[in-house]
Scaffold this active site. Sequence first.
Site, PDB file in Angstrom:
ATOM      1  N   MET A   1       0.852  -1.072  -0.241  1.00 51.46           N
ATOM      2  CA  MET A   1      -0.051   0.085  -0.012  1.00 51.46           C
ATOM      3  C   MET A   1       0.902   1.327  -0.022  1.00 51.46           C
ATOM      4  SD  MET A   1      -3.446  -0.900   1.892  1.00 51.46           S
ATOM      5  CE  MET A   1      -3.007  -0.608   3.685  1.00 51.46           C
TER       6      MET A   1
ATOM      7  N   TYR B   1       4.055   3.817   0.749  1.00 50.05           N
ATOM      8  CA  TYR B   1       4.783   4.520   1.866  1.00 50.05           C
ATOM      9  C   TYR B   1       6.005   3.308   2.525  1.00 50.05           C
ATOM     10  CZ  TYR B   1       5.226   8.101   5.580  1.00 50.05           C
ATOM     11  OH  TYR B   1       5.908   9.383   6.010  1.00 50.05           O
TER      12      TYR B   1
ATOM     13  N   HIS C   1       8.882   1.166   3.781  1.00 53.21           N
ATOM     14  CA  HIS C   1       9.918   1.202   4.535  1.00 53.21           C
ATOM     15  C   HIS C   1      10.831  -0.325   4.234  1.00 53.21           C
ATOM     16  CE1 HIS C   1       8.006  -1.977   6.629  1.00 53.21           C
ATOM     17  NE2 HIS C   1       6.887  -1.284   6.687  1.00 53.21           N
TER      18      HIS C   1
ATOM     19  N   HIS D   1       9.603  -3.539   3.610  1.00 51.29           N
ATOM     20  CA  HIS D   1       9.141  -3.712   2.220  1.00 51.29           C
ATOM     21  C   HIS D   1      10.075  -4.012   1.109  1.00 51.29           C
ATOM     22  CE1 HIS D   1       5.532  -0.794   3.457  1.00 51.29           C
ATOM     23  NE2 HIS D   1       4.851  -1.946   2.857  1.00 51.29           N
TER      24      HIS D   1
ATOM     25  N   ASP E   1       2.367  -9.131   9.462  1.00 50.28           N
ATOM     26  CA  ASP E   1       0.831  -9.329   9.379  1.00 50.28           C
ATOM     27  C   ASP E   1       0.545 -10.712   9.329  1.00 50.28           C
ATOM     28  OD1 ASP E   1       0.036  -6.435   8.992  1.00 50.28           O
ATOM     29  OD2 ASP E   1       1.237  -6.408   7.421  1.00 50.28           O
TER      30      ASP E   1
ATOM     31  N   SER F   1       6.928  -0.846  10.711  1.00 50.41           N
ATOM     32  CA  SER F   1       5.548  -0.429  10.305  1.00 50.41           C
ATOM     33  C   SER F   1       5.404   0.814   9.710  1.00 50.41           C
ATOM     34  CB  SER F   1       4.817  -1.020  11.224  1.00 50.41           C
ATOM     35  OG  SER F   1       3.363  -0.400  10.958  1.00 50.41           O
ATOM     36  N   SER F   2       4.712   1.147   8.667  1.00 50.58           N
ATOM     37  CA  SER F   2       4.255   2.306   8.253  1.00 50.58           C
ATOM     38  C   SER F   2       3.562   3.266   9.160  1.00 50.58           C
ATOM     39  CB  SER F   2       3.362   2.312   6.973  1.00 50.58           C
ATOM     40  OG  SER F   2       3.927   1.561   6.068  1.00 50.58           O
ATOM     41  N   ARG F   3       2.862   2.616  10.392  1.00 48.15           N
ATOM     42  CA  ARG F   3       2.164   2.944  11.325  1.00 48.15           C
ATOM     43  C   ARG F   3       3.042   3.733  12.263  1.00 48.15           C
ATOM     44  NH1 ARG F   3      -3.519   1.359  10.639  1.00 48.15           N
ATOM     45  NH2 ARG F   3      -3.370   0.074   8.796  1.00 48.15           N
TER      46      ARG F   3
HETATM   47  O1  PAF Z   1      -0.167  -5.584   3.880  1.00 44.46           O
HETATM   48  C1  PAF Z   1      -0.632  -4.782   2.973  1.00 44.46           C
HETATM   49  O2  PAF Z   1       0.219  -3.730   2.592  1.00 44.46           O
HETATM   50  C2  PAF Z   1      -1.968  -4.765   2.082  1.00 44.46           C
HETATM   51  O3  PAF Z   1      -2.750  -5.570   3.229  1.00 44.46           O
HETATM   52  C3  PAF Z   1      -1.920  -5.655   0.932  1.00 44.46           C
HETATM   53  C4  PAF Z   1      -1.576  -7.030   1.241  1.00 44.46           C
HETATM   54  C5  PAF Z   1      -1.107  -5.059   0.144  1.00 44.46           C
HETATM   55  C6  PAF Z   1      -3.377  -5.518   0.382  1.00 44.46           C
HETATM   56  O4  PAF Z   1      -3.756  -4.282   0.200  1.00 44.46           O
END
Ligand code: PAF
Length: 301
Positions: free
Chosen positions: A27, A29, A31, A34, A147, A182-184
Amino acid sequence: MQTLNTIEEFRKTKAALPGSWGLVPTMGYLHTGHLSLVKRAKAENDLVAVSIFVNPTQFGPNEDLAAYPRDLDQDLRLLESLEVDLVFNPTPEVMYPPNYQTYVTVEHVTKVLEGASRPGHFRGVATVVAKLFNIVGAERAYFGQKDAQQTVVIRRMVKDLNMPIDIIICPTLREADGLAMSSRNTYLDAEHRRAAPVLYRALNAAKEVFDRGERDGDHLRSIMRGVIESEPLAKLDYVSAANATTLQELDPHPAPPPSQTAATGEGVLLSMAVRVGKPRLIDNFLYENGQWLTGEVAYHR
Ligand code: PAF
Protein backbone atom coordinates in the site's frame (compact mmCIF):
# COMPACT_ATOMS: atom_id res chain seq x y z
CA MET A 1 11.34 0.60 -14.38
CA GLN A 2 7.91 1.42 -15.75
CA THR A 3 4.91 2.56 -13.72
CA LEU A 4 1.49 1.57 -15.07
CA ASN A 5 -1.86 2.83 -13.87
CA THR A 6 -4.34 0.66 -15.76
CA ILE A 7 -4.86 -3.09 -15.98
CA GLU A 8 -4.65 -3.07 -19.78
CA GLU A 9 -1.35 -1.16 -19.81
CA PHE A 10 0.09 -3.39 -17.13
CA ARG A 11 -0.84 -6.62 -18.91
CA LYS A 12 0.42 -5.38 -22.27
CA THR A 13 3.75 -4.22 -20.84
CA LYS A 14 4.25 -7.40 -18.84
CA ALA A 15 3.46 -9.62 -21.85
CA ALA A 16 6.49 -8.14 -23.63
CA LEU A 17 8.79 -9.12 -20.74
CA PRO A 18 9.10 -12.92 -20.65
CA GLY A 19 10.49 -14.75 -17.60
CA SER A 20 9.40 -15.73 -14.10
CA TRP A 21 7.66 -12.97 -12.15
CA GLY A 22 7.61 -12.16 -8.44
CA LEU A 23 4.91 -9.82 -7.08
CA VAL A 24 5.21 -7.68 -3.97
CA PRO A 25 1.78 -6.22 -3.12
CA THR A 26 2.01 -3.02 -1.03
CA MET A 27 0.00 0.00 0.00
CA GLY A 28 3.05 2.21 -0.51
CA TYR A 29 4.88 4.43 2.00
CA LEU A 30 7.62 1.86 1.71
CA HIS A 31 10.03 1.11 4.54
CA THR A 32 12.97 -1.25 4.95
CA GLY A 33 10.57 -4.15 5.60
CA HIS A 34 8.93 -3.74 2.19
CA LEU A 35 12.30 -3.36 0.53
CA SER A 36 13.46 -6.66 2.02
CA LEU A 37 10.47 -8.33 0.28
CA VAL A 38 11.46 -6.70 -3.01
CA LYS A 39 15.08 -7.84 -2.61
CA ARG A 40 13.90 -11.38 -1.93
CA ALA A 41 11.63 -11.28 -4.99
CA LYS A 42 14.54 -10.02 -7.10
CA ALA A 43 16.72 -12.88 -5.91
CA GLU A 44 14.15 -15.56 -6.74
CA ASN A 45 12.57 -14.35 -10.02
CA ASP A 46 13.67 -13.08 -13.44
CA LEU A 47 11.39 -10.03 -13.14
CA VAL A 48 9.66 -8.21 -10.28
CA ALA A 49 6.42 -6.25 -10.10
CA VAL A 50 5.43 -4.13 -7.10
CA SER A 51 1.87 -2.92 -6.64
CA ILE A 52 1.21 0.32 -4.79
CA PHE A 53 -2.47 0.66 -3.98
CA VAL A 54 -4.10 1.95 -0.80
CA ASN A 55 -7.03 -0.45 -0.89
CA PRO A 56 -10.24 1.25 0.31
CA THR A 57 -12.14 -2.01 0.87
CA GLN A 58 -9.85 -3.10 3.72
CA PHE A 59 -10.47 0.07 5.74
CA GLY A 60 -13.40 0.14 8.18
CA PRO A 61 -15.81 3.09 8.50
CA ASN A 62 -13.91 4.26 11.61
CA GLU A 63 -10.48 3.90 10.01
CA ASP A 64 -9.11 6.96 8.30
CA LEU A 65 -8.37 5.92 4.72
CA ALA A 66 -7.61 9.52 3.73
CA ALA A 67 -5.03 9.81 6.52
CA TYR A 68 -3.10 6.69 5.46
CA PRO A 69 0.49 7.88 4.85
CA ARG A 70 1.50 8.20 1.18
CA ASP A 71 4.64 9.28 -0.65
CA LEU A 72 4.55 7.96 -4.21
CA ASP A 73 7.61 9.87 -5.44
CA GLN A 74 9.78 8.51 -2.67
CA ASP A 75 8.36 4.98 -3.18
CA LEU A 76 9.19 5.08 -6.89
CA ARG A 77 12.72 6.35 -6.16
CA LEU A 78 13.29 3.45 -3.77
CA LEU A 79 11.89 0.86 -6.19
CA GLU A 80 13.93 2.27 -9.06
CA SER A 81 17.09 1.95 -6.94
CA LEU A 82 16.26 -1.75 -6.44
CA GLU A 83 15.77 -2.20 -10.19
CA VAL A 84 12.14 -3.27 -9.98
CA ASP A 85 10.77 -3.94 -13.48
CA LEU A 86 7.13 -2.86 -13.22
CA VAL A 87 5.11 -0.85 -10.72
CA PHE A 88 1.32 -1.20 -10.81
CA ASN A 89 -0.26 1.91 -9.30
CA PRO A 90 -3.97 1.92 -10.09
CA THR A 91 -6.63 4.34 -8.87
CA PRO A 92 -9.55 3.06 -6.74
CA GLU A 93 -11.77 3.47 -9.85
CA VAL A 94 -9.54 1.13 -11.86
CA MET A 95 -9.74 -1.55 -9.17
CA TYR A 96 -13.38 -0.96 -8.20
CA PRO A 97 -15.22 0.50 -11.19
CA PRO A 98 -18.93 1.42 -10.97
CA ASN A 99 -21.17 -1.61 -10.40
CA TYR A 100 -18.30 -3.57 -8.80
CA GLN A 101 -19.86 -6.32 -6.63
CA THR A 102 -17.57 -9.32 -6.21
CA TYR A 103 -15.69 -10.03 -2.96
CA VAL A 104 -13.64 -12.91 -1.59
CA THR A 105 -14.69 -14.09 1.86
CA VAL A 106 -12.37 -16.44 3.75
CA GLU A 107 -14.51 -17.81 6.58
CA HIS A 108 -13.12 -18.84 9.98
CA VAL A 109 -9.58 -17.49 10.12
CA THR A 110 -10.84 -13.97 9.40
CA LYS A 111 -13.21 -13.84 12.38
CA VAL A 112 -10.67 -13.73 15.22
CA LEU A 113 -7.75 -11.48 16.28
CA GLU A 114 -7.46 -8.57 13.80
CA GLY A 115 -10.71 -9.69 12.15
CA ALA A 116 -12.63 -9.34 15.43
CA SER A 117 -11.38 -5.78 15.90
CA ARG A 118 -11.64 -4.86 12.22
CA PRO A 119 -14.76 -6.46 10.71
CA GLY A 120 -14.59 -6.61 6.91
CA HIS A 121 -10.85 -5.92 6.86
CA PHE A 122 -9.81 -9.35 5.55
CA ARG A 123 -12.64 -9.44 3.01
CA GLY A 124 -11.05 -6.34 1.52
CA VAL A 125 -7.54 -7.80 1.75
CA ALA A 126 -8.52 -11.16 0.19
CA THR A 127 -10.44 -9.41 -2.58
CA VAL A 128 -7.69 -7.01 -3.59
CA VAL A 129 -4.97 -9.67 -3.34
CA ALA A 130 -7.02 -12.06 -5.52
CA LYS A 131 -7.46 -9.24 -8.06
CA LEU A 132 -3.74 -8.40 -7.99
CA PHE A 133 -2.86 -12.08 -8.48
CA ASN A 134 -5.20 -12.19 -11.51
CA ILE A 135 -3.92 -8.93 -12.98
CA VAL A 136 -0.21 -9.56 -12.49
CA GLY A 137 -0.06 -13.32 -13.10
CA ALA A 138 3.15 -13.83 -11.09
CA GLU A 139 4.67 -17.19 -10.14
CA ARG A 140 5.41 -16.02 -6.59
CA ALA A 141 4.03 -13.37 -4.22
CA TYR A 142 5.85 -11.98 -1.19
CA PHE A 143 4.31 -10.95 2.15
CA GLY A 144 5.73 -10.01 5.54
CA GLN A 145 5.29 -12.16 8.63
CA LYS A 146 4.49 -8.98 10.59
CA ASP A 147 0.89 -9.22 9.30
CA ALA A 148 0.63 -12.81 10.49
CA GLN A 149 -3.13 -13.21 10.14
CA GLN A 150 -3.00 -11.71 6.66
CA THR A 151 -0.51 -14.42 5.65
CA VAL A 152 -2.81 -17.11 7.06
CA VAL A 153 -5.83 -15.68 5.22
CA ILE A 154 -3.98 -15.39 1.90
CA ARG A 155 -2.53 -18.88 2.14
CA ARG A 156 -6.02 -20.25 2.92
CA MET A 157 -7.51 -18.38 -0.07
CA VAL A 158 -4.77 -19.59 -2.45
CA LYS A 159 -5.23 -23.17 -1.31
CA ASP A 160 -9.04 -23.13 -1.29
CA LEU A 161 -9.36 -21.40 -4.67
CA ASN A 162 -6.48 -23.35 -6.30
CA MET A 163 -4.65 -20.19 -7.29
CA PRO A 164 -1.51 -20.99 -9.31
CA ILE A 165 0.94 -18.97 -7.21
CA ASP A 166 3.53 -19.70 -4.50
CA ILE A 167 3.30 -17.61 -1.34
CA ILE A 168 6.58 -16.58 0.25
CA ILE A 169 6.51 -15.22 3.80
CA CYS A 170 9.50 -13.13 4.83
CA PRO A 171 10.57 -12.43 8.43
CA THR A 172 9.63 -9.24 10.30
CA LEU A 173 12.34 -6.58 10.24
CA ARG A 174 12.90 -4.77 13.53
CA GLU A 175 14.43 -1.57 14.81
CA ALA A 176 17.44 -1.94 17.14
CA ASP A 177 15.14 -1.98 20.20
CA GLY A 178 12.90 -4.72 18.75
CA LEU A 179 10.01 -2.57 17.47
CA ALA A 180 8.64 -4.21 14.31
CA MET A 181 8.99 -1.94 11.28
CA SER A 182 5.64 -0.56 10.10
CA SER A 183 4.30 2.45 8.21
CA ARG A 184 2.18 3.12 11.30
CA ASN A 185 5.30 3.77 13.43
CA THR A 186 5.42 7.26 11.88
CA TYR A 187 2.40 8.15 14.05
CA LEU A 188 4.41 7.55 17.27
CA ASP A 189 5.58 10.68 19.10
CA ALA A 190 8.90 10.48 20.97
CA GLU A 191 7.38 9.39 24.28
CA HIS A 192 5.24 6.65 22.74
CA ARG A 193 8.11 5.54 20.50
CA ARG A 194 10.11 4.81 23.68
CA ALA A 195 7.17 2.73 25.01
CA ALA A 196 6.48 0.84 21.75
CA PRO A 197 9.07 -1.99 22.14
CA VAL A 198 6.85 -3.31 24.96
CA LEU A 199 5.21 -5.59 22.34
CA TYR A 200 8.56 -7.21 21.56
CA ARG A 201 9.34 -7.59 25.27
CA ALA A 202 5.95 -9.26 25.86
CA LEU A 203 6.48 -11.72 23.01
CA ASN A 204 9.95 -12.56 24.28
CA ALA A 205 8.64 -13.16 27.80
CA ALA A 206 6.11 -15.70 26.47
CA LYS A 207 8.74 -17.26 24.17
CA GLU A 208 11.01 -17.80 27.16
CA VAL A 209 8.45 -19.89 29.07
CA PHE A 210 7.34 -21.63 25.85
CA ASP A 211 10.95 -22.68 25.29
CA ARG A 212 10.96 -24.18 28.78
CA GLY A 213 8.02 -26.39 27.70
CA GLU A 214 4.96 -24.29 28.65
CA ARG A 215 2.01 -25.04 26.35
CA ASP A 216 -0.85 -23.75 28.54
CA GLY A 217 -2.51 -21.07 26.39
CA ASP A 218 -3.85 -19.13 29.37
CA HIS A 219 -0.42 -18.94 30.96
CA LEU A 220 1.26 -17.77 27.73
CA ARG A 221 -1.45 -15.12 27.21
CA SER A 222 -1.25 -13.93 30.84
CA ILE A 223 2.51 -13.48 30.60
CA MET A 224 2.15 -11.28 27.50
CA ARG A 225 -0.76 -9.37 29.05
CA GLY A 226 1.29 -8.74 32.23
CA VAL A 227 4.19 -7.19 30.32
CA ILE A 228 1.89 -4.95 28.24
CA GLU A 229 -0.02 -3.81 31.32
CA SER A 230 3.25 -2.84 33.01
CA GLU A 231 3.68 -0.08 30.40
CA PRO A 232 1.40 2.86 31.29
CA LEU A 233 1.41 4.25 27.73
CA ALA A 234 0.26 0.95 26.20
CA LYS A 235 -3.40 -0.01 25.92
CA LEU A 236 -3.95 -3.69 25.16
CA ASP A 237 -6.43 -4.69 22.47
CA TYR A 238 -5.74 -8.46 22.48
CA VAL A 239 -3.06 -11.04 23.16
CA SER A 240 -3.23 -14.47 21.59
CA ALA A 241 -1.45 -17.82 21.77
CA ALA A 242 -3.10 -19.76 18.96
CA ASN A 243 -2.77 -22.62 16.51
CA ALA A 244 -0.87 -21.03 13.61
CA THR A 245 -3.11 -22.58 10.92
CA THR A 246 -6.61 -22.40 12.41
CA LEU A 247 -5.94 -19.39 14.67
CA GLN A 248 -7.94 -21.13 17.42
CA GLU A 249 -6.64 -20.19 20.86
CA LEU A 250 -4.50 -22.81 22.63
CA ASP A 251 -6.35 -24.51 25.48
CA PRO A 252 -5.52 -23.73 29.09
CA HIS A 253 -4.67 -27.36 29.80
CA PRO A 254 -3.28 -28.93 26.63
CA ALA A 255 -3.06 -32.67 26.18
CA PRO A 256 0.21 -34.07 27.53
CA PRO A 257 2.99 -35.61 25.37
CA PRO A 258 3.86 -37.85 23.49
CA SER A 259 2.61 -35.80 20.53
CA GLN A 260 3.98 -32.54 22.06
CA THR A 261 1.63 -30.72 19.64
CA ALA A 262 3.61 -27.53 19.47
CA ALA A 263 7.00 -29.19 19.31
CA THR A 264 6.36 -31.47 16.37
CA GLY A 265 2.91 -30.79 14.98
CA GLU A 266 1.13 -27.63 13.94
CA GLY A 267 2.65 -24.27 14.63
CA VAL A 268 1.91 -21.79 17.38
CA LEU A 269 1.37 -18.09 16.78
CA LEU A 270 1.92 -15.65 19.64
CA SER A 271 0.40 -12.34 18.62
CA MET A 272 -1.01 -9.09 19.93
CA ALA A 273 -2.44 -5.70 19.08
CA VAL A 274 -1.69 -2.77 21.36
CA ARG A 275 -2.54 0.89 21.08
CA VAL A 276 0.53 2.99 21.91
CA GLY A 277 -0.66 6.59 21.74
CA LYS A 278 -2.18 7.18 18.30
CA PRO A 279 -1.28 4.00 16.38
CA ARG A 280 -2.51 0.51 17.06
CA LEU A 281 0.57 -1.69 16.74
CA ILE A 282 0.63 -5.42 15.99
CA ASP A 283 3.42 -7.95 16.37
CA ASN A 284 3.90 -11.71 16.56
CA PHE A 285 6.29 -14.63 16.91
CA LEU A 286 5.66 -17.83 14.93
CA TYR A 287 6.80 -21.28 16.09
CA GLU A 288 6.70 -23.85 13.31
CA ASN A 289 8.29 -27.26 12.79
CA GLY A 290 9.92 -27.15 16.19
CA GLN A 291 11.54 -23.73 15.89
CA TRP A 292 10.86 -20.00 15.98
CA LEU A 293 10.59 -18.65 12.48
CA THR A 294 13.54 -16.41 11.68
CA GLY A 295 13.85 -16.81 7.92
CA GLU A 296 11.76 -16.97 4.80
CA VAL A 297 9.12 -19.72 4.38
CA ALA A 298 7.73 -20.77 0.99
CA TYR A 299 4.25 -22.26 0.67
CA HIS A 300 4.03 -23.92 -2.72
CA ARG A 301 0.81 -24.04 -4.73
O1 PAF B 1 -0.15 -5.67 3.70
C1 PAF B 1 -0.57 -4.76 2.96
O2 PAF B 1 0.11 -3.77 2.73
C2 PAF B 1 -1.95 -4.90 2.33
O3 PAF B 1 -2.85 -5.51 3.21
C3 PAF B 1 -1.94 -5.60 0.98
C4 PAF B 1 -1.49 -7.05 1.10
C5 PAF B 1 -1.02 -4.87 0.02
C6 PAF B 1 -3.35 -5.61 0.39
O4 PAF B 1 -3.83 -4.32 0.22
